[in-house]
Design a protein around this motif. Structure first.
Motif, PDB file in Angstrom:
ATOM      1  N   LYS A  14      13.286 -34.986  45.659  1.00 25.00           N
ATOM      2  CA  LYS A  14      11.883 -34.392  45.977  1.00 25.00           C
ATOM      3  C   LYS A  14      11.508 -33.973  44.603  1.00 25.00           C
ATOM      4  O   LYS A  14      12.265 -33.354  43.927  1.00 25.00           O
ATOM      5  N   LEU A  15      10.224 -34.361  44.175  1.00 23.67           N
ATOM      6  CA  LEU A  15       9.614 -34.026  43.155  1.00 23.67           C
ATOM      7  C   LEU A  15       9.264 -32.697  42.962  1.00 23.67           C
ATOM      8  O   LEU A  15       8.900 -32.023  44.128  1.00 23.67           O
ATOM      9  N   ASP A  16       9.695 -31.991  41.990  1.00 23.29           N
ATOM     10  CA  ASP A  16       9.354 -30.634  41.750  1.00 23.29           C
ATOM     11  C   ASP A  16       9.128 -30.200  40.130  1.00 23.29           C
ATOM     12  O   ASP A  16       9.609 -31.080  39.364  1.00 23.29           O
ATOM     13  N   SER A  17       8.991 -28.888  39.735  1.00 25.03           N
ATOM     14  CA  SER A  17       8.626 -28.437  38.584  1.00 25.03           C
ATOM     15  C   SER A  17      10.127 -28.260  38.104  1.00 25.03           C
ATOM     16  O   SER A  17      11.229 -28.196  38.917  1.00 25.03           O
ATOM     17  N   SER A  18      10.531 -28.507  36.648  1.00 24.69           N
ATOM     18  CA  SER A  18      11.636 -28.564  36.071  1.00 24.69           C
ATOM     19  C   SER A  18      12.726 -27.259  36.641  1.00 24.69           C
ATOM     20  O   SER A  18      11.900 -26.201  36.757  1.00 24.69           O
ATOM     21  N   ASN A  19      13.757 -27.237  36.478  1.00 20.94           N
ATOM     22  CA  ASN A  19      14.564 -26.267  36.691  1.00 20.94           C
ATOM     23  C   ASN A  19      14.898 -25.294  35.611  1.00 20.94           C
ATOM     24  O   ASN A  19      15.001 -24.136  35.707  1.00 20.94           O
ATOM     25  N   ILE A  20      14.362 -25.625  34.294  1.00 19.02           N
ATOM     26  CA  ILE A  20      14.378 -24.978  33.091  1.00 19.02           C
ATOM     27  C   ILE A  20      13.040 -24.098  33.011  1.00 19.02           C
ATOM     28  O   ILE A  20      11.886 -24.668  33.072  1.00 19.02           O
ATOM     29  N   ARG A  21      13.179 -22.789  32.785  1.00 23.39           N
ATOM     30  CA  ARG A  21      11.894 -21.900  32.894  1.00 23.39           C
ATOM     31  C   ARG A  21      11.321 -22.284  31.807  1.00 23.39           C
ATOM     32  O   ARG A  21      11.664 -22.100  30.559  1.00 23.39           O
ATOM     33  N   ALA A  22       9.701 -22.366  31.694  1.00 16.61           N
ATOM     34  CA  ALA A  22       9.059 -22.544  30.478  1.00 16.61           C
ATOM     35  C   ALA A  22       8.680 -21.245  30.143  1.00 16.61           C
ATOM     36  O   ALA A  22       8.555 -20.342  30.790  1.00 16.61           O
ATOM     37  N   TRP A  23       8.403 -21.126  28.845  1.00 13.68           N
ATOM     38  CA  TRP A  23       8.048 -19.751  28.132  1.00 13.68           C
ATOM     39  C   TRP A  23       6.762 -19.655  28.224  1.00 13.68           C
ATOM     40  O   TRP A  23       5.696 -20.712  27.829  1.00 13.68           O
ATOM     41  N   ASN A  24       6.468 -18.566  29.188  1.00  9.24           N
ATOM     42  CA  ASN A  24       4.991 -18.432  29.464  1.00  9.24           C
ATOM     43  C   ASN A  24       4.913 -16.823  29.534  1.00  9.24           C
ATOM     44  O   ASN A  24       4.799 -16.038  30.399  1.00  9.24           O
ATOM     45  N   PRO A  25       4.499 -16.471  28.321  1.00  8.97           N
ATOM     46  CA  PRO A  25       4.272 -14.763  27.930  1.00  8.97           C
ATOM     47  C   PRO A  25       3.207 -14.377  28.606  1.00  8.97           C
ATOM     48  O   PRO A  25       2.142 -14.780  28.649  1.00  8.97           O
ATOM     49  N   ASN A  26       3.445 -13.009  29.016  1.00  9.13           N
ATOM     50  CA  ASN A  26       2.170 -12.181  29.571  1.00  9.13           C
ATOM     51  C   ASN A  26       2.009 -11.247  28.633  1.00  9.13           C
ATOM     52  O   ASN A  26       2.569 -10.378  28.166  1.00  9.13           O
ATOM     53  N   PRO A  27       0.830 -11.330  27.674  1.00 11.40           N
ATOM     54  CA  PRO A  27       0.579 -10.456  26.590  1.00 11.40           C
ATOM     55  C   PRO A  27       0.552  -9.133  26.885  1.00 11.40           C
ATOM     56  O   PRO A  27       0.577  -8.106  26.193  1.00 11.40           O
ATOM     57  N   ALA A  28       0.086  -8.877  28.226  1.00  6.08           N
ATOM     58  CA  ALA A  28       0.092  -7.283  28.670  1.00  6.08           C
ATOM     59  C   ALA A  28       1.286  -6.669  28.898  1.00  6.08           C
ATOM     60  O   ALA A  28       1.358  -5.698  28.729  1.00  6.08           O
ATOM     61  N   ASP A  29       2.456  -7.541  28.769  1.00  6.13           N
ATOM     62  CA  ASP A  29       3.538  -6.734  29.090  1.00  6.13           C
ATOM     63  C   ASP A  29       4.816  -7.898  28.403  1.00  6.13           C
ATOM     64  O   ASP A  29       5.517  -8.516  29.350  1.00  6.13           O
ATOM     65  N   LEU A  30       5.071  -7.822  27.272  1.00  9.18           N
ATOM     66  CA  LEU A  30       5.999  -8.819  26.686  1.00  9.18           C
ATOM     67  C   LEU A  30       7.447  -8.395  26.871  1.00  9.18           C
ATOM     68  O   LEU A  30       8.219  -9.088  26.828  1.00  9.18           O
ATOM     69  N   ASP A  31       7.385  -7.078  27.019  1.00  2.38           N
ATOM     70  CA  ASP A  31       8.785  -6.480  27.269  1.00  2.38           C
ATOM     71  C   ASP A  31       9.697  -7.234  28.489  1.00  2.38           C
ATOM     72  O   ASP A  31      10.707  -7.703  28.459  1.00  2.38           O
ATOM     73  N   THR A  64      11.106 -32.504  37.774  1.00  2.00           N
ATOM     74  CA  THR A  64      12.433 -33.268  38.122  1.00  2.00           C
ATOM     75  C   THR A  64      12.552 -33.470  39.425  1.00  2.00           C
ATOM     76  O   THR A  64      11.625 -33.398  40.193  1.00  2.00           O
ATOM     77  N   LEU A  65      13.462 -34.177  39.916  1.00  2.00           N
ATOM     78  CA  LEU A  65      13.893 -34.612  41.184  1.00  2.00           C
ATOM     79  C   LEU A  65      15.081 -33.894  41.702  1.00  2.00           C
ATOM     80  O   LEU A  65      16.017 -34.096  41.262  1.00  2.00           O
ATOM     81  N   ARG A  66      14.739 -33.212  42.727  1.00  6.53           N
ATOM     82  CA  ARG A  66      15.855 -32.292  43.442  1.00  6.53           C
ATOM     83  C   ARG A  66      16.525 -32.929  44.824  1.00  6.53           C
ATOM     84  O   ARG A  66      15.603 -33.711  45.368  1.00  6.53           O
ATOM     85  N   PRO A  67      17.999 -33.082  44.653  1.00  6.49           N
ATOM     86  CA  PRO A  67      18.782 -33.504  45.480  1.00  6.49           C
ATOM     87  C   PRO A  67      18.540 -33.256  46.932  1.00  6.49           C
ATOM     88  O   PRO A  67      18.455 -31.886  47.203  1.00  6.49           O
ATOM     89  N   CYS A  68      18.493 -33.806  48.029  1.00  5.42           N
ATOM     90  CA  CYS A  68      18.408 -33.277  49.522  1.00  5.42           C
ATOM     91  C   CYS A  68      19.376 -34.071  50.180  1.00  5.42           C
ATOM     92  O   CYS A  68      19.114 -34.954  51.125  1.00  5.42           O
ATOM     93  N   PRO A  69      20.665 -33.770  50.084  1.00  5.97           N
ATOM     94  CA  PRO A  69      21.717 -34.550  50.877  1.00  5.97           C
ATOM     95  C   PRO A  69      21.737 -34.387  52.341  1.00  5.97           C
ATOM     96  O   PRO A  69      21.739 -35.450  52.975  1.00  5.97           O
ATOM     97  N   ASP A  70      20.987 -33.356  52.924  1.00  7.93           N
ATOM     98  CA  ASP A  70      20.930 -33.178  54.402  1.00  7.93           C
ATOM     99  C   ASP A  70      19.835 -34.074  55.174  1.00  7.93           C
ATOM    100  O   ASP A  70      19.918 -34.286  56.141  1.00  7.93           O
ATOM    101  N   GLU A  71      19.083 -34.507  54.120  1.00  8.04           N
ATOM    102  CA  GLU A  71      17.772 -35.458  54.711  1.00  8.04           C
ATOM    103  C   GLU A  71      18.418 -36.815  54.534  1.00  8.04           C
ATOM    104  O   GLU A  71      17.545 -37.789  54.802  1.00  8.04           O
TER     105      GLU A  71
END
Length: 648
Positions: free
Chosen positions: A512-529, A88-95
């Motif tokens: 500014k380019l950055d990773s998406s604001n939406i959290r990707a599903w990235n499970p930890n098999p050792a602690d799914l809870d 995504t592109l994150r806005p930077c009004p201050d700059e």
């Protein structure tokens, strides 16, 4: 009653990604030639044998030799262009400068990812692209594009995460001197071509090292028939001390069209000296059309032979004059111009010569300019360096910047007054300044989109030490983009002072380019809870409403400078984008007892705005207490005409 559910946008949803160019290409092929689409091992595939039949190719395999440019990694480079970005592109009004009103964009990020993200919003809308990519000198320039995780690759390149990836050296001894450069430029040119409007053009600066391979590359991507010119720029009036054989004083600027059939003839602004020198004739049309000059009606050999352009023209003594080859114009046009007194006849011996009067003022009421010559004698590199010195307290913080007046010349015949102009190797920001200066000169309203990698500056590196020190002086991070932005700020201020009557756009929005604001599903098999608990909040920590809102704009194909207004609806902030095309309520909490009042308030706002076309309404998924609240608000909105309700 229909069970209405709010659709939840995931990181894998098509609406949260940049344009899927593969899917788009498949749809276009399917629409034209449905017999080519078949099932393959990994899904949809193209029946190559059927394709060969359609084009009359009798060969059995697709591995035979063919004319073109090939290199190791070309297939992967093509895949890079087609792989959607999840960033995504994150806005930077201050700059930024004049954030609320400007239409200009300065984007910090890897241009490959940024070009993907711009596809939905700007595809087919850009009139002119100019790029001055890194020349293949064997120095650091290559973007080591990571096919698996391009956003992680970008963050490592710019020193934003731990990692040892750096912009790599491309030594000629590596055996991949041309290959590495082509793998870098090819996917970016593929994406650039899709941004251009049907009458759009691209200029690419290059030197002798890659001129030949670049031209073949552009022939393949844009089509050889869309080549317009290879301009030669005499860049220097001196030099030679370091040359062994000959003094190289030139570079090239290749110009291609998206579709040459849609491109009008190229014209530079009228030259007052040329007016006096060439336009000497006077007749009864002088008051409305100005002076004229005579041009031969007979066509040159460069024009294809056409039988309909061979016909007699009657001279003043009644003689019927035939061309030696053919005329430029059709019979109807010639007769019309002759009836208006626009032809001129001269006789030598027994032969008549037919000319037509080209008036200084054209049919559009504007003075005629001159066509650009294929050789630009200046402005010189020394002028570009002098501009940087004047801008940065006599410090040379950029090496070999293109002179502003050179780019203004390209803008003059490559763009129009309302054009969108793009440079995705922005460097010092020369094109941004040139756009502002050209607008001030001709009253235009061009807007620029600049993209530059925020490459860290090393104070210990000889070629970067001055730039790094200047960033310290400005008390800003040691990155190239900090100097690019500073140049745009200073150039805009200076142009405003020098042109007090001009009220055009001298600002810019920074993203500014950055990773998406939406959290990707990235499970930890050792602690799914714990993974499930962490994923309850669908958005990444530290991202604000503005971050999410502009990602929605980007992924829905809306302009990043589209008007946005805020409205207080039942105590909640609701943003209206583009006059109500998108409504977004991204507050952190919506109580069960607030759902109905908020929904009714949004319905009233929607009726008040009366947007053209369908409206999409988006909420923060974690804001609702439960699924019942989500279902209720979706039902109320859909029953009142807002059919597209989403959460993220």
């Amino acid at each position: 009653m229909t069970n209405l559910m709010m659709q939840k946008l995931e990181a894998t949803s098509p609406e949260t990604k940049s344009a899927d160019l593969v899917a788009s290409n498949i749809e276009q092929i399917k629409a034209l030639f449905p017999e080519l689409i078949t099932e393959g091992l990994h899904g949809v595939a193209v029946n190559v044998d059927a394709l060969k039949t359609l084009v009359g190719d009798q060969t059995v395999t697709d591995a035979d030799e063919k004319y073109g440019l090939n290199w190791h990694g070309k297939r992967r480079a093509r895949q890079l262009a087609l792989t959607p970005s999840t960033g995504t592109l994150r806005p930077c009004p201050d700059e930024s400068v004049n954030w609320d009103n400007t239409k200009n964009l300065m984007i910090e990020g890897d241009n490959l990812e940024v070009l993907k993200l711009l596809q939905k919003s700007f595809s087919g809308k850009v009139k002119m692209i100019y790029i001055d990519p890194p020349y293949n000198t064997g120095k650091d320039f290559v973007y080591p594009d990571n096919f698996q995780d391009s956003i992680k690759n970008y963050l490592e390149l710019t020193g934003q995460v731990d990692g040892d990836r750096r912009i790599s050296s491309n030594a000629e001894t590596s055996g991949r001197f041309h290959t590495d450069w082509l793998n870098m430029i090819y996917p970016r040119l593929k994406l650039a071509q899709k941004l251009l409007a049907p009458d759009g053009v691209i200029f690419v600066s290059v030197d002798d090292a890659e001129q030949a391979s670049l031209r073949k590359c552009l022939d393949e991507i844009f089509g050889e028939e869309n080549f317009i010119e290879q301009f030669i720029w005499k860049k220097s009036y001196g030099g030679g001390a370091k040359e062994r054989y000959a003094v190289t004083q030139h570079e090239y600027c290749l110009m291609y069209a998206r579709d040459i059939a849609c491109v009008d003839p190229l014209w530079l602004s009228p030259d007052p000296e040329a007016e006096v020198r060439y336009y000497e004739g006077r007749d009864e049309h002088f008051e409305t059309k100005g002076p004229f000059r005579l041009k031969p009606l007979e066509a040159t050999k460069s024009m294809d032979r056409r039988e309909n352009l061979i016909y007699p023209v009657r001279a003043p003594d009644g003689t019927e004059v035939l061309p030696k080859r053919q005329w430029w114009w059709s019979r109807a046009r010639t007769e019309k111009v002759q009836a208006e007194g626009g032809l001129h006849f001269s006789k030598r011996a027994d032969d008549w010569t037919v000319s037509y009067k080209q008036y200084l003022i054209g049919e559009d009421g504007e003075k005629r300019g001159a066509k650009p010559f294929s050789i630009f004698d200046g402005p010189y590199t020394q002028h570009g360096t002098a501009e940087i010195r004047a801008m940065f307290d006599d410090e040379v913080v950029f090496s070999f910047p293109k002179p502003t007046k050179l780019l203004m010349k390209l803008l003059e015949f490559g763009s129009e007054k309302e054009s969108i102009v793009v440079d995705f190797f922005a460097g010092s920001g020369s094109l941004g300044e040139a756009v502002m200066a050209q607008n001030a000169q001709d009253g235009g309203n061009r807007r620029f989109i600049l993209v530059q990698l925020p490459e860290p500056l090393d104070p210990d590196a000889k070629e970067q030490s001055v730039a790094a020190a200047y960033c310290d002086k400005l008390q800003r991070p040691r990155k190239i983009t900090e100097l690019t932005k500073e140049r745009l700020r200073r150039a805009g201020s200076r142009i405003a002072v020098d042109n007090p009557i001009f009220t055009g756009d001298n600002g810019f929005r920074v993203f500014k380019l950055d990773s998406s604001n939406i959290r990707a599903w990235n499970p930890n098999p050792a602690d799914l809870d714990q993974t499930l608990f962490d994923h309850e909040e669908h958005l990444i920590d530290g991202r604000g409403e503005a971050d999410v809102l502009y990602e929605l704009l980007l992924k829905r194909g809306l302009d990043l400078c589209v008007p946005i207004s805020s409205h207080l609806v039942h105590g909640k902030n609701v943003c209206s984008v583009g006059g109500g095309v998108l409504l977004a309520c991204l507050v952190a909490s919506i109580g069960v007892d607030e759902v109905e009042a908020l929904a009714q308030g949004i319905v009233m706002l929607h009726k008040e705005l009366a947007p053209v076309g369908e409206t999409t309404c988006v909420f923060r998924d974690s804001a609702f207490a439960d699924d019942v609240a989500k279902t209720n608000i979706a039902a109320i909105l859909e029953q009142n005409g807002i059919q597209n309700v989403r959460s993220l």
